[in-house]
Design an enzyme around this catalytic site. Structure first.
Site, PDB file in Angstrom:
ATOM      1  CG  HIS A   1       2.490  -3.111   6.611  1.00 45.08           C
ATOM      2  ND1 HIS A   1       3.539  -2.813   7.444  1.00 45.08           N
ATOM      3  CD2 HIS A   1       2.096  -1.932   6.080  1.00 45.08           C
ATOM      4  CE1 HIS A   1       3.756  -1.501   7.422  1.00 45.08           C
ATOM      5  NE2 HIS A   1       2.901  -0.946   6.599  1.00 45.08           N
TER       6      HIS A   1
ATOM      7  CG  HIS B   1       5.368   0.701   2.739  1.00 46.46           C
ATOM      8  ND1 HIS B   1       4.671   1.835   2.392  1.00 46.46           N
ATOM      9  CD2 HIS B   1       4.896   0.350   3.959  1.00 46.46           C
ATOM     10  CE1 HIS B   1       3.837   2.165   3.368  1.00 46.46           C
ATOM     11  NE2 HIS B   1       3.949   1.274   4.324  1.00 46.46           N
TER      12      HIS B   1
ATOM     13  CB  CYS C   1       3.419   5.643   5.276  1.00 45.65           C
ATOM     14  SG  CYS C   1       3.828   4.878   6.839  1.00 45.65           S
TER      15      CYS C   1
ATOM     16  CD  GLU D   1       0.361  -0.170   8.879  1.00 46.67           C
ATOM     17  OE1 GLU D   1      -0.368   0.348   8.036  1.00 46.67           O
ATOM     18  OE2 GLU D   1       1.171   0.479   9.574  1.00 46.67           O
TER      19      GLU D   1
ATOM     20  CG  HIS E   1      -0.373   0.430   2.500  1.00 47.52           C
ATOM     21  ND1 HIS E   1      -1.078   1.143   3.441  1.00 47.52           N
ATOM     22  CD2 HIS E   1       0.868   0.241   3.024  1.00 47.52           C
ATOM     23  CE1 HIS E   1      -0.298   1.357   4.495  1.00 47.52           C
ATOM     24  NE2 HIS E   1       0.870   0.833   4.277  1.00 47.52           N
TER      25      HIS E   1
ATOM     26  CG  ASP F   1      -3.042 -13.205   1.088  1.00 49.13           C
ATOM     27  OD1 ASP F   1      -2.138 -12.577   1.664  1.00 49.13           O
ATOM     28  OD2 ASP F   1      -2.953 -14.413   0.799  1.00 49.13           O
ATOM     29  CG  HIS F   2       0.235 -12.797  -1.763  1.00 51.93           C
ATOM     30  ND1 HIS F   2      -0.132 -13.346  -0.572  1.00 51.93           N
ATOM     31  CD2 HIS F   2       1.549 -13.099  -1.924  1.00 51.93           C
ATOM     32  CE1 HIS F   2       0.905 -13.984  -0.034  1.00 51.93           C
ATOM     33  NE2 HIS F   2       1.944 -13.840  -0.830  1.00 51.93           N
TER      34      HIS F   2
END
Lengths: 136, 136, 136, 136, 136, 136
Positions: C41, C39, C33, C126, C14, C79-80
């Protein structure tokens, strides 16, 4: 008002099933948790109590007293046991995490009161992905 | 040479006992782990393999292939089972963490070789305070 | 009333930024960020539901049904993925942990009701140092 | 209303004792926590604040601002210190987890307000088995 | 050959310093760890032993015997103590994690041999970010 | 010989793909890790070094010096970055955990030598279920 939580642990076997169901019916309702030969878990129990800080000691209750009560009323009865077969306060109940949380509350609520505090929450964690909380 | 570890989990019931011992003799030798009605654990399994990084892919093996092998050879047989009664590769053995680690090695060693890597270590964690490692 | 929490996980990329800001302005407001190249998480999602224990089963809801709903409505979409670019229910919103928690609530609230329970809390973690909770 | 929790850590020495008690009396009341030569802990501090999401930024407060406040008001004073001897805001108080939680609340409550949010909860975890929560 | 690890914990105060240095000199060399009024940690101790599985029992050693030895030789001396002042086997040594690991090895190595196994590794974890290992 | 491990963390985006493959070919080889819009992780980095304890200080190296080196050579370049696009020492390589571990070794090995110790192991943990280790 201050809240203190004490964690204790127990390792136990159990099975989810309805006694009047066949194994197949139980498998359909409870999945692999109904295995007739049992399975088991490392349970984490978090007991949260609340009350006022005692100005004479700086604490709510003596944590070793709280730990002793939890061990006597709960852990000694559940640890390295079969929840369905060996535990007096689980007789006639489902050995689900929900029923464990409610029954542990009943075991501890009067004892915590004798310590001069109130039971606030029982949290039973069955795996890293699931836990149940009961507030009375 | 690079080492990759994959963690999988299983929840199982078991009992430590010698079949030719009385319950009292077993209690003396194995303590509360000998409870005749079983107890259980959330087991953590760490499988470490080793080999060369494939220059065509940047990885040693495809981790989902490794995970599939572990699930088929080990987890599907142990998860939500009774280690003493339900698991083919544990028949006639003590259901100790030591014997689990050795037996899981035997289940996985040839399969990992087919993937083009070598099995390096099996680690079985029975509780937050105990784990066993086997290197073949 | 009993509360059950199910944890699921997703790994996503994100970026925090205002579309009408320059990269420098975004850097000033959102710090690292705002990196234009993204980047990511490992997110932990805790979904807490509440209701009465079903006397016929000993549980509130079937946990595998709850898990299926969470996977279908939330995990499979996140996810992913890139939260800003790939996720339908995050379009036109900041990809902050706060907005994730609120949006996941909206995704799950009607589905949990169909299971016969009430959504109580969404918790999105996070990192080991930060998490957000939303109670509707 | 959204809730955000930030974790910070500090390592400190302390002792539980009443100054007008002998060592033996303190031992009886506080157990091994009264050791006259001190002992210590890795403390985990969870600070939860609440408020509305800012529609201009997508967040409640800038987390690095929150972290700075916690470090300045609390961590810098407690980390690698003796709670009884070195910490201005603990003078004249018991160095119990309960009093730590209440005192940290007092340190942070006005500062969180300046950020545009409300302090909701202070949680101080002294070990993996014990934590205290204070809600003001 | 099989390896078994047992975790035990202790909470202790300590200080890093050279006795012939001034506080300023110690501060320069050891940083905040040299605080003259002490600080402290929750230490995690992992003791790994190795040997052959006993075919009569299925285990390497009885884990409760191993735990008893660790508690008697190490934990009872360190827990809720000041490492510099209270611990016989740390007298005249730096209270560093390195020296703790080496000294705990010396405390345990002959006792593990009496159990019929060999000490393989001492691991002392001072915080979630640092640990020391010693293999003899 | 003593071994010390320092943990640091970084949050990054990445993608597994072969530049000369189509998205479909990459999807077949790398699965969901090939998402063209990236995904990301909270990475845990464990750096283990070895050497002799300095008799003048009681430690192997000053841990804050080790932490500074790791931050300068590795964390500052990876944290809140895109591993494929933003990181100088990953250019022209697969952004796999394996290649990360090998490349971080190369970044740190000469710097650890300057501290008077030897690099022993790089461990990169991508999720709670997977980690890679490299020993040079």
């Amino acid at each position: 008002m201050i809240y203190i939580t004490r964690r204790e642990r127990f390792n136990a076997a159990h099975r989810l099933f309805k006694p009047d169901f066949t194994d197949d019916q139980n498998l359909k309702l409870f999945g692999k948790c109904s295995n007739p030969n049992w399975h088991g878990h490392n349970y984490d129990l978090h007991v949260t109590i609340k009350g006022e800080v005692n100005p004479e000691t700086g604490f709510l209750v003596n944590l070793s007293s709280l730990s002793s009560i939890i061990r006597k009323q709960v852990i000694d009865k559940l640890d390295h046991r079969n929840i369905n077969l060996d535990v007096d306060f689980m007789q006639g109940k489902y050995a689900s995490t929900e029923m464990l949380a409610i029954s542990i509350w009943e075991q501890l609520e009067p004892e915590v009161k004798k310590l001069g505090a109130l039971l606030h929450r029982i949290r039973v964690q069955e795996s890293e992905n699931n836990y149940v909380e009961f507030f009375g």
